[in-house]
Design a protein around this motif. Sequence first.
Motif, PDB file in Angstrom:
ATOM      1  N   ARG A 144      34.646  43.641  30.804  1.00  0.00           N
ATOM      2  CA  ARG A 144      34.425  43.725  32.377  1.00  0.00           C
ATOM      3  C   ARG A 144      32.905  43.914  32.356  1.00  0.00           C
ATOM      4  O   ARG A 144      32.042  44.359  31.584  1.00  0.00           O
ATOM      5  CB  ARG A 144      34.834  45.017  32.702  1.00  0.00           C
ATOM      6  CG  ARG A 144      34.581  45.044  34.189  1.00  0.00           C
ATOM      7  CD  ARG A 144      35.148  46.441  34.944  1.00  0.00           C
ATOM      8  NE  ARG A 144      34.012  47.515  34.706  1.00  0.00           N
ATOM      9  CZ  ARG A 144      33.963  48.789  34.473  1.00  0.00           C
ATOM     10  NH1 ARG A 144      35.288  49.251  34.550  1.00  0.00           N
ATOM     11  NH2 ARG A 144      33.116  49.536  34.444  1.00  0.00           N
ATOM     12  N   HIS A 175      43.670  36.349  35.250  1.00  0.00           N
ATOM     13  CA  HIS A 175      42.125  36.636  35.458  1.00  0.00           C
ATOM     14  C   HIS A 175      41.980  37.812  37.036  1.00  0.00           C
ATOM     15  O   HIS A 175      42.336  36.826  37.797  1.00  0.00           O
ATOM     16  CB  HIS A 175      41.252  35.335  35.797  1.00  0.00           C
ATOM     17  CG  HIS A 175      41.061  34.740  34.371  1.00  0.00           C
ATOM     18  ND1 HIS A 175      40.153  34.726  33.340  1.00  0.00           N
ATOM     19  CD2 HIS A 175      42.103  33.753  33.678  1.00  0.00           C
ATOM     20  CE1 HIS A 175      40.391  34.061  32.380  1.00  0.00           C
ATOM     21  NE2 HIS A 175      41.430  33.305  32.294  1.00  0.00           N
ATOM     22  N   THR A 176      41.112  38.600  37.068  1.00  0.00           N
ATOM     23  CA  THR A 176      41.034  39.481  38.175  1.00  0.00           C
ATOM     24  C   THR A 176      39.392  39.527  38.213  1.00  0.00           C
ATOM     25  O   THR A 176      38.640  39.740  37.421  1.00  0.00           O
ATOM     26  CB  THR A 176      41.518  40.621  37.880  1.00  0.00           C
ATOM     27  OG1 THR A 176      42.803  41.050  37.667  1.00  0.00           O
ATOM     28  CG2 THR A 176      41.140  41.647  39.219  1.00  0.00           C
ATOM     29  N   PHE A 177      39.156  38.898  39.665  1.00  0.00           N
ATOM     30  CA  PHE A 177      37.742  38.992  40.246  1.00  0.00           C
ATOM     31  C   PHE A 177      37.861  40.112  41.373  1.00  0.00           C
ATOM     32  O   PHE A 177      38.465  40.098  42.246  1.00  0.00           O
ATOM     33  CB  PHE A 177      37.421  37.740  40.621  1.00  0.00           C
ATOM     34  CG  PHE A 177      37.512  36.453  39.604  1.00  0.00           C
ATOM     35  CD1 PHE A 177      36.235  36.071  38.748  1.00  0.00           C
ATOM     36  CD2 PHE A 177      38.697  35.763  39.506  1.00  0.00           C
ATOM     37  CE1 PHE A 177      36.526  35.309  37.931  1.00  0.00           C
ATOM     38  CE2 PHE A 177      38.880  34.986  38.318  1.00  0.00           C
ATOM     39  CZ  PHE A 177      37.449  34.608  37.799  1.00  0.00           C
ATOM     40  N   HIS A 180      34.580  40.730  36.665  1.00  0.00           N
ATOM     41  CA  HIS A 180      35.579  39.788  36.074  1.00  0.00           C
ATOM     42  C   HIS A 180      36.350  40.410  34.878  1.00  0.00           C
ATOM     43  O   HIS A 180      35.666  40.562  33.823  1.00  0.00           O
ATOM     44  CB  HIS A 180      35.119  38.459  35.736  1.00  0.00           C
ATOM     45  CG  HIS A 180      35.987  37.522  35.246  1.00  0.00           C
ATOM     46  ND1 HIS A 180      35.473  36.378  34.565  1.00  0.00           N
ATOM     47  CD2 HIS A 180      37.266  37.384  35.127  1.00  0.00           C
ATOM     48  CE1 HIS A 180      36.454  35.556  34.030  1.00  0.00           C
ATOM     49  NE2 HIS A 180      37.652  36.282  34.439  1.00  0.00           N
ATOM     50  N   THR A 181      37.618  40.655  34.869  1.00  0.00           N
ATOM     51  CA  THR A 181      38.217  41.747  33.841  1.00  0.00           C
ATOM     52  C   THR A 181      39.808  41.252  33.935  1.00  0.00           C
ATOM     53  O   THR A 181      40.288  40.497  34.692  1.00  0.00           O
ATOM     54  CB  THR A 181      38.287  43.261  34.366  1.00  0.00           C
ATOM     55  OG1 THR A 181      38.592  44.085  33.499  1.00  0.00           O
ATOM     56  CG2 THR A 181      39.047  43.342  35.821  1.00  0.00           C
ATOM     57  N   HIS A 182      40.488  41.698  32.669  1.00  0.00           N
ATOM     58  CA  HIS A 182      41.646  41.385  32.352  1.00  0.00           C
ATOM     59  C   HIS A 182      42.252  42.503  31.616  1.00  0.00           C
ATOM     60  O   HIS A 182      41.785  43.475  31.013  1.00  0.00           O
ATOM     61  CB  HIS A 182      41.492  40.183  31.560  1.00  0.00           C
ATOM     62  CG  HIS A 182      40.668  39.182  31.850  1.00  0.00           C
ATOM     63  ND1 HIS A 182      39.382  39.301  31.320  1.00  0.00           N
ATOM     64  CD2 HIS A 182      40.568  37.896  32.502  1.00  0.00           C
ATOM     65  CE1 HIS A 182      38.521  38.221  31.741  1.00  0.00           C
ATOM     66  NE2 HIS A 182      39.349  37.420  32.529  1.00  0.00           N
ATOM     67  N   HIS A 213      31.540  30.618  33.610  1.00  0.00           N
ATOM     68  CA  HIS A 213      32.665  30.902  34.711  1.00  0.00           C
ATOM     69  C   HIS A 213      32.045  31.102  36.018  1.00  0.00           C
ATOM     70  O   HIS A 213      30.780  31.514  35.914  1.00  0.00           O
ATOM     71  CB  HIS A 213      33.710  31.997  34.568  1.00  0.00           C
ATOM     72  CG  HIS A 213      34.619  31.903  33.459  1.00  0.00           C
ATOM     73  ND1 HIS A 213      35.967  31.795  33.489  1.00  0.00           N
ATOM     74  CD2 HIS A 213      34.174  32.102  32.131  1.00  0.00           C
ATOM     75  CE1 HIS A 213      36.477  31.679  32.219  1.00  0.00           C
ATOM     76  NE2 HIS A 213      35.621  31.950  31.356  1.00  0.00           N
ATOM     77  N   ALA A 263      32.518  31.946  39.889  1.00  0.00           N
ATOM     78  CA  ALA A 263      33.331  32.656  41.037  1.00  0.00           C
ATOM     79  C   ALA A 263      32.681  32.427  42.450  1.00  0.00           C
ATOM     80  O   ALA A 263      31.387  32.735  42.389  1.00  0.00           O
ATOM     81  CB  ALA A 263      33.753  34.204  41.034  1.00  0.00           C
ATOM     82  N   HIS A 267      37.212  29.498  41.599  1.00  0.00           N
ATOM     83  CA  HIS A 267      36.829  29.731  40.288  1.00  0.00           C
ATOM     84  C   HIS A 267      36.769  28.444  39.470  1.00  0.00           C
ATOM     85  O   HIS A 267      37.819  27.758  39.629  1.00  0.00           O
ATOM     86  CB  HIS A 267      37.950  30.661  39.777  1.00  0.00           C
ATOM     87  CG  HIS A 267      37.759  30.924  38.266  1.00  0.00           C
ATOM     88  ND1 HIS A 267      38.997  31.265  37.401  1.00  0.00           N
ATOM     89  CD2 HIS A 267      36.813  31.039  37.447  1.00  0.00           C
ATOM     90  CE1 HIS A 267      38.326  31.605  36.019  1.00  0.00           C
ATOM     91  NE2 HIS A 267      37.013  31.320  36.246  1.00  0.00           N
ATOM     92  N   GLU A 311      28.939  33.348  34.983  1.00  0.00           N
ATOM     93  CA  GLU A 311      29.064  34.313  33.874  1.00  0.00           C
ATOM     94  C   GLU A 311      28.653  33.273  32.736  1.00  0.00           C
ATOM     95  O   GLU A 311      29.806  32.364  32.468  1.00  0.00           O
ATOM     96  CB  GLU A 311      30.250  34.858  33.872  1.00  0.00           C
ATOM     97  CG  GLU A 311      30.773  35.597  34.890  1.00  0.00           C
ATOM     98  CD  GLU A 311      32.259  36.352  34.625  1.00  0.00           C
ATOM     99  OE1 GLU A 311      32.359  37.219  33.939  1.00  0.00           O
ATOM    100  OE2 GLU A 311      32.993  35.591  35.510  1.00  0.00           O
TER     101      GLU A 311
END
Length: 345
Positions: free
Chosen positions: A2, A97-99, A110-112, A228, A230, A241, A304
């Motif tokens: 993260r 993928h979670t933003f 940006h985490t998973h 990346h 977003a 994305h 990122e």
Amino acid sequence: MRKETENRRNGESGNRHRLIARHSLFAIGFLLLFGGCQQAQEPVLVGRPEGPYRLELALSPPQPHARQQTTFTYRLTETKTQRPVSDLQILHERAIHTFIVSQDFRSFAHTHHEDFFPLTPQDTAAAQFHFPYTFPQAGTYLIAGEFTHKDRSWVKQFTVNVEGSHTGPPGEVIADPIRTKTFGQYQVSLTTSPDPPVVGHDTELVLHLTRDGTPVSDLGLHLGTEVHMASWRLDGAHFGHQHTYTPAMARMMAMMSDHTSNPTHMAKMMVQLMRGPAQQAYWGPTLPVHHVFPAVGVYQLFFECAPGGKPLVLDFMVRVEDYSEGADTTVHSIVPPQAATEDTQ
């Protein structure tokens, strides 16, 4: 892993033209955009827009508090059959993928699931994924979950209200056109082609990075790509994305423009390309990204990348203009199609 960043509003001197979007108008935009989303937090949130897939998000505790850990749990099913989507495609090394961004764009992550836990066969079969996250401040957050199934990527969005004491009055979202900024020891500039970007037309966004005045030449891969991006419009709409625009992608785009391949087939090929083994194309100092902005307005962009192998988050804003007759929408790419036809990997 993260990553979060505080938006920096520092840039080199120059002419500034700032548009202030007041916090209250932004909050109204959130409510209008995501009508039906929760003001009093519900136990299970349902991602929007509706479609062939239903992505549910359960939060524990159901009402998050700032600076206290919250557990996110996703459940993905087919809308018609209610069966779990057990054969998700892994794209850029992750299943979903979670933003996460705060409404003032000062906090971004940006985490998973896989950043914290191994992805087990049981997780995949049940199409359930979970991970911890700590909201840094009270307020409203926009969450985008992106997944890929049957060679197509989908995005489901949620709004979450986080309780906690505010450290000050509601902030203002300032549209800042500064294209050169300093992030720690890095000096980063952003250019676009065309400039300004035109709604509905392809735009190439190019980052140029220096470290203490020296061009960066040691970029690493981050989640299977060099960068990346977003993006959200300042009212919270039009999440996007994107990733590095590589020679292989340029070759595919050239084929599409020459009408030598079916667009649906090309889209599947693009997904397959991103699912394949990561291959680095850029080590610096420039990084190109392509994006088609869907509507007029000012957009917040988060990039990122990993210079020296260490994750770095960069933030910029761009104003996207409406198309006018005679406007030059030509993309002067640093990755020309003719060069992309050669094997540059």
